[in-house]
Design an enzyme around this catalytic site. Structure first.
Site, PDB file in Angstrom:
ATOM      1  CD  GLN A 142       6.676 -10.781  11.498  1.00 60.24           C
ATOM      2  OE1 GLN A 142       7.792 -10.866  11.017  1.00 60.24           O
ATOM      3  NE2 GLN A 142       5.969  -9.663  11.434  1.00 60.24           N
ATOM      4  N   GLY A 189       1.861   3.205   2.204  1.00 61.17           N
ATOM      5  CA  GLY A 189       2.877   3.261   3.261  1.00 61.17           C
ATOM      6  C   GLY A 189       4.157   2.579   2.797  1.00 61.17           C
ATOM      7  CG  HIS A 190       4.160  -1.683   2.164  1.00 61.48           C
ATOM      8  ND1 HIS A 190       2.884  -2.153   2.050  1.00 61.48           N
ATOM      9  CD2 HIS A 190       4.671  -2.270   3.279  1.00 61.48           C
ATOM     10  CE1 HIS A 190       2.614  -2.998   3.031  1.00 61.48           C
ATOM     11  NE2 HIS A 190       3.685  -3.085   3.801  1.00 61.48           N
ATOM     12  CG  HIS A 208      -0.248  -0.232   2.519  1.00 65.25           C
ATOM     13  ND1 HIS A 208       0.601   0.709   3.065  1.00 65.25           N
ATOM     14  CD2 HIS A 208      -0.234  -1.270   3.385  1.00 65.25           C
ATOM     15  CE1 HIS A 208       1.085   0.268   4.212  1.00 65.25           C
ATOM     16  NE2 HIS A 208       0.600  -0.950   4.420  1.00 65.25           N
ATOM     17  N   GLY A 262       8.985   1.669   8.866  1.00 64.50           N
ATOM     18  CA  GLY A 262       7.944   2.654   9.149  1.00 64.50           C
ATOM     19  C   GLY A 262       7.796   2.950  10.636  1.00 64.50           C
ATOM     20  CB  VAL A 282       1.853   6.661   4.435  1.00 63.26           C
ATOM     21  CG1 VAL A 282       0.963   7.108   3.288  1.00 63.26           C
ATOM     22  CG2 VAL A 282       3.313   6.999   4.155  1.00 63.26           C
ATOM     23  NE  ARG A 323      -2.682  -8.119  10.815  1.00 66.68           N
ATOM     24  CZ  ARG A 323      -1.398  -8.123  11.179  1.00 66.68           C
ATOM     25  NH1 ARG A 323      -0.758  -6.971  11.359  1.00 66.68           N
ATOM     26  NH2 ARG A 323      -0.762  -9.258  11.379  1.00 66.68           N
TER      27      ARG A 323
HETATM   28  P1  AMP Z   1       4.486  -4.847   6.901  1.00 68.58           P
HETATM   29  O1  AMP Z   1       4.334  -5.286   5.475  1.00 68.58           O
HETATM   30  O2  AMP Z   1       3.201  -4.494   7.550  1.00 68.58           O
HETATM   31  O3  AMP Z   1       5.361  -5.777   7.702  1.00 68.58           O
HETATM   32  O4  AMP Z   1       5.288  -3.464   6.841  1.00 68.58           O
HETATM   33  C1  AMP Z   1       6.517  -3.358   6.184  1.00 68.58           C
HETATM   34  C2  AMP Z   1       7.123  -2.022   6.510  1.00 68.58           C
HETATM   35  O5  AMP Z   1       6.234  -0.993   6.113  1.00 68.58           O
HETATM   36  C3  AMP Z   1       7.362  -1.815   8.022  1.00 68.58           C
HETATM   37  O6  AMP Z   1       8.584  -1.111   8.189  1.00 68.58           O
HETATM   38  C4  AMP Z   1       6.183  -0.967   8.426  1.00 68.58           C
HETATM   39  O7  AMP Z   1       6.441  -0.155   9.560  1.00 68.58           O
HETATM   40  C5  AMP Z   1       5.997  -0.118   7.201  1.00 68.58           C
HETATM   41  N1  AMP Z   1       4.637   0.419   7.134  1.00 68.58           N
HETATM   42  C6  AMP Z   1       3.468  -0.266   7.224  1.00 68.58           C
HETATM   43  N2  AMP Z   1       2.418   0.588   7.166  1.00 68.58           N
HETATM   44  C7  AMP Z   1       2.939   1.833   7.062  1.00 68.58           C
HETATM   45  C8  AMP Z   1       2.375   3.136   6.971  1.00 68.58           C
HETATM   46  N3  AMP Z   1       1.071   3.341   6.996  1.00 68.58           N
HETATM   47  N4  AMP Z   1       3.224   4.196   6.877  1.00 68.58           N
HETATM   48  C9  AMP Z   1       4.571   4.004   6.866  1.00 68.58           C
HETATM   49  N5  AMP Z   1       5.160   2.803   6.935  1.00 68.58           N
HETATM   50  C10 AMP Z   1       4.357   1.730   7.029  1.00 68.58           C
END
Ligand code: AMP
Length: 286
Positions: free
Chosen positions: A64, A39-40, A37, A150, A179, A190
């Site tokens: 995890q 954020g990524h 998304h 993030g 983000v 999620r």
């Molecule tokens: P995940 O796929 O949820 O394990 O997240 C992978 C990376 O993306 C991690 O470093 C998260 O902190 C970061 N991340 C997830 N959601 C966001 C967001 N909304 N804004 C910034 N970084 C994010």
């Protein structure tokens, strides 16, 4: 634009990095669990700005997730992810298999004494042990100069920074701001599990953080009062179950009682069956 490389093999990944390092290229790395998304994508753009080559990984890490958590139902759409990563200009998507990363006989885990004993670590036993172990393994295979994480996962970022220092990884860790959707909801893979009503309910997390910052601005410096207000506000939305709401020191994650310096307010709340987290730095001088 050169086509993105999809690498599944650990050896191939390590060789790719070695080849680029020999050429003098710096490498940035963004580990993810996929279902990408904004954020990524924002982390990836930062990674691209910071180095010559960008590697991202997509791996839903079984170690995890605890029993009863959503490992089996974690959302996934690899083809869409590959396309998004290519559009951003990533050079490699590394998607190792579970069998390669955790072969028969795997028995080594990384632990930390203090930081995991707060916030999400208290309700997700073993979670951060799994996170540290997979991140260290990814660091060893990808061998990046820089890795971007993030701030949305505030505790995870603090734990990774500590691990990198303590275990002498020669990797610069960059924290990237959360983000959000235009209405404030923190982007999360999620979120796709929320019904439209639950999505509205989920806005109460960010709204309660903003209310806390505003209340602090009006000279209410008691953490207990701000936490109580947030709990009341979130609980007034049907279908919510608060796991925790805490105000703590951003470095140690220890609880703070009086807010006389920047602190982090962090929360985990179940909306229906979906567990969401969010946080904000509260600053009395803001
Ligand atoms: P995940 O796929 O949820 O394990 O997240 C992978 C990376 O993306 C991690 O470093 C998260 O902190 C970061 N991340 C997830 N959601 C966001 C967001 N909304 N804004 C910034 N970084 C994010």
């Amino acid at each position: 634009m050169p086509a993105i490389e999809i690498i599944r093999s650990l050896t191939e990944m390590t060789n790719w990095s070695a080849r680029h390092r020999r050429k003098g290229n710096s490498i940035s790395f963004v580990p993810t669990m996929g279902f990408l998304h904004e954020g990524h994508l924002s982390l990836m753009k930062e990674g691209k700005r910071q180095a010559d080559k960008l590697v991202i990984s997509i791996f839903v890490n079984p170690t995890q997730f605890g029993p009863g958590e959503d490992f089996d139902s974690y959302p996934s759409d690899l083809d869409r992810d590959f396309k998004l990563a290519e559009d951003i200009g990533a050079d490699v998507v590394f998607t190792p298999t579970k069998a390669d990363f955790y072969p028969q006989g795997f028995d080594t885990f990384i632990n930390q004494e203090k930081l995991p004993n707060h916030l999400c670590g208290l309700s997700r036993a073993g979670h951060f042990q799994g996170v540290m172990t997979i991140v260290a393994k990814l660091f060893n295979v990808v061998n990046p100069d820089i890795a971007v994480f993030g701030e949305k996962d505030f505790q995870q970022l603090a734990i990774i920074r500590r691990m990198v220092k303590d275990l002498n990884f020669n990797i610069r860790i960059i924290g990237h701001p959360t983000v959000r959707e235009t209405d404030g909801l923190a982007r999360s893979s999620r979120n796709s599990k929320l019904t439209s009503d639950q999505r509205i309910t989920a806005l109460s997390l960010f709204a309660s953080l903003e209310k806390a910052q505003n209340t602090l601005k009006s000279e209410e410096t008691s953490a207990a009062v701000l936490i109580g207000n947030a709990a009341d506000f979130i609980s007034s939305h049907p279908g919510t179950e608060i796991d925790y709401i805490k105000i703590c020191d951003p470095d140690t994650l220890d609880d703070v009682t009086i807010i006389d310096r920047p602190v982090v307010m962090a929360m985990a709340v179940k909306v229906g069956t979906t567990r969401l987290i969010d946080n904000m730095i509260l600053n009395p001088d803001k």
